[in-house]
Design an enzyme around this catalytic site. Structure first.
Site, mmCIF file in Angstrom:
data_model
loop_
_atom_site.group_PDB
_atom_site.id
_atom_site.type_symbol
_atom_site.label_atom_id
_atom_site.label_comp_id
_atom_site.label_asym_id
_atom_site.label_seq_id
_atom_site.Cartn_x
_atom_site.Cartn_y
_atom_site.Cartn_z
ATOM 1 N N ASN A 35 -14.015 37.251 -41.512
ATOM 2 C CA ASN A 35 -15.064 37.462 -42.498
ATOM 3 C C ASN A 35 -16.175 38.351 -41.944
ATOM 4 O O ASN A 35 -16.878 39.033 -42.698
ATOM 5 C CB ASN A 35 -15.638 36.120 -42.944
ATOM 6 C CG ASN A 35 -14.681 35.377 -43.849
ATOM 7 O OD1 ASN A 35 -14.063 35.958 -44.726
ATOM 8 N ND2 ASN A 35 -14.541 34.079 -43.628
ATOM 9 N N THR A 90 -6.083 36.016 -52.220
ATOM 10 C CA THR A 90 -6.356 34.593 -52.327
ATOM 11 C C THR A 90 -7.769 34.352 -51.805
ATOM 12 O O THR A 90 -8.325 35.184 -51.079
ATOM 13 C CB THR A 90 -5.359 33.757 -51.512
ATOM 14 O OG1 THR A 90 -5.429 34.160 -50.137
ATOM 15 C CG2 THR A 90 -3.941 33.947 -52.020
ATOM 16 N N SER A 106 -12.517 34.951 -51.188
ATOM 17 C CA SER A 106 -12.109 36.210 -50.563
ATOM 18 C C SER A 106 -11.486 37.225 -51.501
ATOM 19 O O SER A 106 -11.174 38.336 -51.067
ATOM 20 C CB SER A 106 -11.157 35.929 -49.395
ATOM 21 O OG SER A 106 -11.902 35.499 -48.285
#
Length: 390
Positions: free
Chosen positions: A183, A327, A88
Site C-alpha cells: 500500500n 479485489t 484496493s
C-alpha cells in the site's frame, strides 16, 4: 489476492428475469439470473459473511442480488444500491490517473519516483513509477506495522501520507523486482499525482475518472468517518477472536479513512465500479497501448486464483480464462470487481465484513464461484492440485 488491509471480498443473491421491451428512458433492463449464482451468494453468507451484494451489467441488462443481512441487529436486507468502501479497487483508479499523466507526456512509467519526490522514500532514485504500480518496488506495506493491529484504534486517528511512509520504512523491506503487495507504493503515487498536477488527489479522481465514467456516487474522503447514502453496516473480526462465538463480529462502519487514502480509500457502489471498468476497458480513460501495459502482469503468490498483477489491475483465474479488475479489503468491507477484456461484461460483489482468520478462505472461494458462474456459466474449480495445496 493480497492479505493486506488493502484487499478482498464477495457476492450476493436474487432479483430478476425477463427483458422489458420497450424500455422507458432511464429504466434498467433486468438481466436473467445466472444459473447457480443464488447458491454461490448464499454460500458466501453461510461461510461467514453477514451479507453480500452482487451486481451484473452487460448488453443483456442489469442483475442485482443480495443475500444475508445489512445489519446483524436489525436484520435488514442489504440495500440494492448500497455504498461501501471499495478498498484496493481504489488502486485501479489511481493507476488510471497516473497513466493519463503518462499519456499527456507529463510523466514516464520508467522514471524514478525520487526524481519527482526527492527524499520522500529511501532509495527513491532506484524505484520507478512502473514498479510502484505493479508492487515490485521493494517497499514494505505500512499496514503491517504494529500501529495498524486494531482498526478500532487506528480508525479514530488522522494520518498524513508521510506518516504512513515512515511506518513502512521501519519494517523489513522485501526484495526489489519481485511482487510484494505494498500500500505504501500507492501512497507515493497519490503524492506523485498531486505533485505533477498541483491539485488534490480527490479532485483529480473526480475530474479524470469519476465524472468521465459517470460515477456519480463515488468519492475519495479525507478524514470524514461516515458513508454517504444507503449502506450496510461494516464488520470486522478482531485478531484472535473466535468467529463462531456470538458477537464476535464487531461493527466498524465509521472510521477515519486517512490511513487508506490513495491505496484503498475510495467510497463507491457496485453500479459505479461496473461503470469504471466499462470506461477503462473500452479505451475511454487511457489509450489501448497503456491499457495493454496495465494488463501485463507479474506473477503473484496468489496463483492460480489471482495469478497476475499489472499496473493497478489484478487478474482472476476463472475456468474460462482470466478476467481483470481488482479485489479490495478494508475494515468493514470486502470487494470483488471484474470485467471481460472489452468491458462489456462486468460484475461487482461487496460483502460487509473484513476477516483475516483461516476460515475466511471458504467465504472468498464462494465469491470466486459467483464470478465464475457469471463469466463462465459453470461452478468454479481450482486447477490441478491447487485445491490440495491450499
Amino acid at each position: 489476492m493480497s492479505s493486506m488491509n488493502g484487499k478482498r471480498i464477495t457476492v450476493a443473491v436474487l432479483v430478476a428475469a425477463g427483458l422489458l421491451s420497450p424500455v422507458p428512458a432511464g429504466a434498467q433492463v433486468r438481466h436473467e439470473e445466472p444459473a447457480g449464482l443464488r447458491q454461490a451468494l448464499d454460500a458466501t453468507v453461510a461461510a461467514g459473511a453477514p451479507g453480500i451484494l452482487a451486481r451484473i451489467d452487460d448488453d443483456r441488462g442489469t442483475w442485482i442480488g443480495t443475500s444475508g443481512t445489512a445489519d446483524l441487529d436489525t436484520r435488514k436486507p442489504v440495500p440494492r444500491e448500497a455504498r461501501f468502501r471499495v478498498a484496493s479497487v481504489t488502486k485501479s483508479m489511481v493507476a488510471a490517473t497516473v497513466l493519463q499523466l503518462v499519456q499527456e507526456g507529463r510523466l514516464s512509467l520508467d522514471e524514478p519516483i525520487g526524481d519527482r519526490l526527492p527524499g520522500q522514500i529511501d532509495g527513491g532514485d532506484q524505484i520507478t513509477v512502473r514498479a510502484l504500480l505493479n508492487h515490485t518496488g521493494g517497499l514494505a506495506t505500512y499496514d503491517n506495522a504494529a500501529e495498524f493491529a486494531d482498526p478500532e484504534q487506528y480508525g479514530k486517528r488522522t494520518y498524513t501520507p508521510q506518516r504512513l511512509i515512515d511506518e513502512a520504512e521501519r519494517l523489513p523491506q522485501p526484495e526489489r523486482g519481485r511482487f510484494a503487495y505494498s500500500n505504501t507504493g500507492y501512497i507515493l503515487l497519490g503524492l506523485l499525482v498531486e505533485k505533477v498536477t498541483g491539485h488534490k488527489l480527490s479532485g483529480e479522481l473526480d475530474r479524470r475518472i469519476f465524472r468521465p465514467a459517470g460515477m456519480t456516487r463515488s468519492y475519495l474522503p479525507a478524514t470524514w468517518d461516515g458513508i454517504r447514502g444507503p449502506h450496510a453496516t461494516g464488520y470486522h473480526l478482531p485478531t484472535g477472536a473466535d468467529p463462531g462465538q456470538p458477537g464476535a463480529l464487531r461493527p466498524i462502519t465509521r472510521l477515519n479513512p486517512s490511513f487508506a487514502w490513495a491505496a484503498y480509500g475510495v467510497v463507491s457502489d457496485a453500479r459505479d465500479l461496473n461503470r469504471f471498468y466499462q470506461a477503462l476497458f473500452s479505451g475511454r480513460l487511457v489509450s489501448q497501448n497503456l491499457l495493454t501495459q496495465m494488463r501485463t502482469g507479474v506473477a503473484t503468490p496468489q496463483a492460480p486464483i489471482f495469478p497476475r498483477y499489472g499496473l493497478g489491475l489484478e487478474a482472476v483465474g476463472l475456468t474460462c480464462g482470466e478476467m481483470w479488475g481488482a479485489t479490495g479489503s478494508i475494515p468493514g468491507y470486502e470487494t470483488f470487481s471484474f470485467a471481460d477484456a472489452t468491458g462489456k461484461r462486468r460484475m461487482t460483489l461487496s460483502v460487509n465484513v473484513h476477516r483475516n482468520d483461516p476460515a475466511v478462505a471458504r467465504m472468498l472461494l464462494a465469491a470466486v464461484d459467483a464470478l465464475n458462474r457469471y463469466f463462465c456459466g459453470e461452478p468454479y474449480k481450482l486447477p490441478g492440485g491447487a485445491a490440495k495445496s491450499r
